[in-house]
Enzyme design. Structure first.
Site, mmCIF file in Angstrom:
data_model
loop_
_atom_site.group_PDB
_atom_site.id
_atom_site.type_symbol
_atom_site.label_atom_id
_atom_site.label_comp_id
_atom_site.label_asym_id
_atom_site.label_seq_id
_atom_site.Cartn_x
_atom_site.Cartn_y
_atom_site.Cartn_z
ATOM 1 N N SER A 27 1.051 -1.069 0.000
ATOM 2 C CA SER A 27 -0.592 0.251 -0.232
ATOM 3 C C SER A 27 1.215 1.336 0.163
ATOM 4 C CB SER A 27 -1.203 -0.074 1.131
ATOM 5 O OG SER A 27 -2.110 -0.814 1.506
ATOM 6 N N SER A 171 -13.587 1.264 2.912
ATOM 7 C CA SER A 171 -12.087 1.034 1.907
ATOM 8 C C SER A 171 -11.362 2.027 2.170
ATOM 9 C CB SER A 171 -12.655 0.177 0.737
ATOM 10 O OG SER A 171 -11.823 0.854 -0.595
ATOM 11 N N ASP A 319 -7.215 -7.696 4.564
ATOM 12 C CA ASP A 319 -5.625 -8.750 3.860
ATOM 13 C C ASP A 319 -5.454 -10.174 4.192
ATOM 14 O OD1 ASP A 319 -6.943 -7.215 1.963
ATOM 15 O OD2 ASP A 319 -4.754 -5.749 2.254
ATOM 16 N N ARG A 392 -3.397 -14.373 -1.888
ATOM 17 C CA ARG A 392 -2.955 -14.220 -0.915
ATOM 18 C C ARG A 392 -4.308 -15.693 -0.393
ATOM 19 N NH1 ARG A 392 -1.352 -9.765 0.915
ATOM 20 N NH2 ARG A 392 -1.771 -7.913 0.435
HETATM 21 C C1 S3P Z 1 -5.736 -1.701 -0.023
HETATM 22 C C2 S3P Z 1 -6.693 -1.088 0.375
HETATM 23 C C3 S3P Z 1 -7.579 -2.030 1.246
HETATM 24 C C4 S3P Z 1 -6.919 -3.715 0.651
HETATM 25 C C5 S3P Z 1 -5.437 -3.553 -0.269
HETATM 26 C C6 S3P Z 1 -5.162 -2.372 -0.737
HETATM 27 C C7 S3P Z 1 -4.916 -0.112 -0.128
HETATM 28 O O1 S3P Z 1 -8.688 -2.630 -0.357
HETATM 29 O O2 S3P Z 1 -7.779 -4.701 1.130
HETATM 30 O O3 S3P Z 1 -4.965 -4.975 -0.272
HETATM 31 O O4 S3P Z 1 -3.279 0.124 -0.094
HETATM 32 O O5 S3P Z 1 -5.973 1.568 -0.114
HETATM 33 P P1 S3P Z 1 -9.707 -1.952 0.037
HETATM 34 O O6 S3P Z 1 -10.203 -0.507 0.148
HETATM 35 O O7 S3P Z 1 -10.422 -3.015 -1.092
HETATM 36 O O8 S3P Z 1 -11.115 -2.381 1.590
#
Ligand code: S3P
Length: 431
Positions: A27, A171, A319, A392
């Site tokens: 991220s 999210s 995750d 994953r």
């Molecule tokens: C992420 C947010 C999450 C996560 C993804 C990475 C990010 O998704 O599951 O692996 O970097 O902002 P969501 O925002 O859809 O929950």
């Protein structure tokens, strides 16, 4: 006839012992390149995750006219700033990466560029209206090629107006897309969440000179303020470390230390769960500043008990739920995961896929509408599992081998390189 590659792992037996430095946080790596591209000047990134998802992000910004050099995990982004980007001559392909696609749509919304955004067959099934709805309200133009609200779609940037957006889903991708658009909008854009999701965008925007304010579950960004290039140090990805943390927790006698792993409190739900289940976890925090906190974590095996996981904890470990489901097969009692309906729209439907795959090993697990119920402890057997094209799920299957009686085969293990290049070498080094 299609040849199916099966990667077989037989790690069962002894305890996991040693130290690990997992690759950089996915991220944070995406956001460092994105903000480096939005800001004028030269941004330096160390500890970058050279996994396929983040390489898709680099590829896209190069097509927009940003100069990006990478040597291993060191990346330099030299950008004229968002106003200097050029309209790409090719489609922007986000590969398997939902973060790339959704955050990109937010960034392009306030640019002067028109571009077609696409992805691989998994990403082209994932919902995009969750970002295009608020972005269209701000003034961006979207044209979907189909009717399902999925990629491919064409985005046309426009002058934007700020909005206040109540998030219907927890999210970080949606929050980040709206905040990134807010950087180019007239006025102050506010996003309000029901439960706080990962806050890397807020932290890094501040580092790049953005005016961000946080008030409880609301985040605001002032528009029209140019961003300045910065230096970003990416810590290890706790979501990658989580696979080996759970492996260590499950095998008696194990003790593994994770060096320089990200300890942002919006991401450390896995540590809370491991402790509550009975593993011995200690953290040595090296840095707890406004930027990304990180430190060392030691995980020792313990006698595991079932837990209930839901509510505000879910965004803090979303995750990690596939590997937590595996962990729960080794815990006494019934673990209940709820409020995690978002799992159904990840790289695959992770509720159905986790249940289907773990059952092949003999696990007692059932899907619910918004989670799973897992009863343990169960001695797992060997079997061939499918990654379902989801990194994953592939790693969950590989880690199952540390507690299975026979070897575990993984169909489609190649997708693991999306987030964890070198995963199997790390598994070997600990087992
Ligand atoms: C992420 C947010 C999450 C996560 C993804 C990475 C990010 O998704 O599951 O692996 O970097 O902002 P969501 O925002 O859809 O929950």
């Amino acid at each position: 006839m299609r040849k199916i590659e099966i990667h077989t792992v037989s790690a069962g037996g002894g305890p996991l012992l040693g130290e690990l430095s997992v690759p950089g946080d996915k991220s944070i790596s995406h956001r460092a390149v994105m903000l480096g591209a939005m800001a004028e000047g030269t941004t330096s990134i160390t500890g970058f995750l050279a996994g396929e998802d983040c390489l898709s992000t680099i590829g896209i910004f190069r097509k927009l006219g940003v100069a990006i050099e990478r040597q291993g995990t060191d990346v330099t982004v030299i950008s004229p700033g968002i106003s200097g980007w050029t309209t790409p001559t090719e489609r922007l392909d986000a590969g398997n990466s939902g973060t790339t696609a959704r955050l990109l749509l937010g960034i392009l919304s306030g640019s002067a560029v028109t571009a077609e955004v696409t992805g691989d067959r998994y990403l082209c099934r994932r919902p995009m209206r969750r970002v295009t709805d608020p972005l269209a309200e701000m003034g961006a133009g979207f044209e979907f090629s189909g009717t399902g609200g999925t990629l491919p779609l064409t985005v046309t940037g426009h002058p934007l107006k700020a909005i206040t957006y109540e998030m219907p889903v927890a999210s970080a991708q949606v929050k980040s897309a709206v905040l990134f658009a807010g950087v180019s909008a007239a006025g102050t854009t506010t996003v309000r969440e029901q439960a706080v999701s990962r806050d890397h965008t807020e932290r890094m925007l501040t580092q790049f000179g953005g005016a961000v304010t946080i008030d409880g579950n609301s985040v605001s960004v002032e528009g029209g303020r140019p961003l300045k290039a910065a230096e970003v140090k990416v810590p290890g990805d706790i979501s990658s470390a989580a696979f080996f943390m759970c492996a260590a927790a499950m095998v008696p006698g194990s003790s593994v230390t994770f060096r320089n792993v990200g300890l942002n409190p919006t991401r450390t739900g896995i540590l809370d769960v491991l402790k509550e289940m009975g593993a011995a976890v200690t953290e040595t925090v090296r840095s707890m500043g406004a930027e990304e906190p990180y430190g060392d974590v030691n995980v020792n095996a313990g006698t595991l008990q079932a837990v209930e996981i839901g509510g505000d904890l879910i965004p803090r470990l979303i995750d990690e739920l596939p590997v937590i489901a595996l962990l729960a097969t080794q815990a006494e009692g019934t673990t209940v995961i709820r409020d995690a309906g978002e799992l159904r729209v990840k790289e695959t439907d992770r509720i159905e896929a986790v249940c289907t795959e773990l059952r092949k090993l003999g696990a007692i697990i059932e899907p619910t509408q918004d989670g799973m119920r897992i009863t343990g402890p169960v001695k797992l057997k060997g079997a061939v599992l499918s990654s379902n094209g989801d990194h994953r799920l592939g790693m969950m299957a590989a880690v199952a081998s540390v507690v299975s009686e026979g070897p575990v085969g993984i169909e489609g293990a190649g997708c693991i390189s999306v987030s964890y290049p070198g995963f199997f070498e790390h598994l070997d080094s600990l087992t």
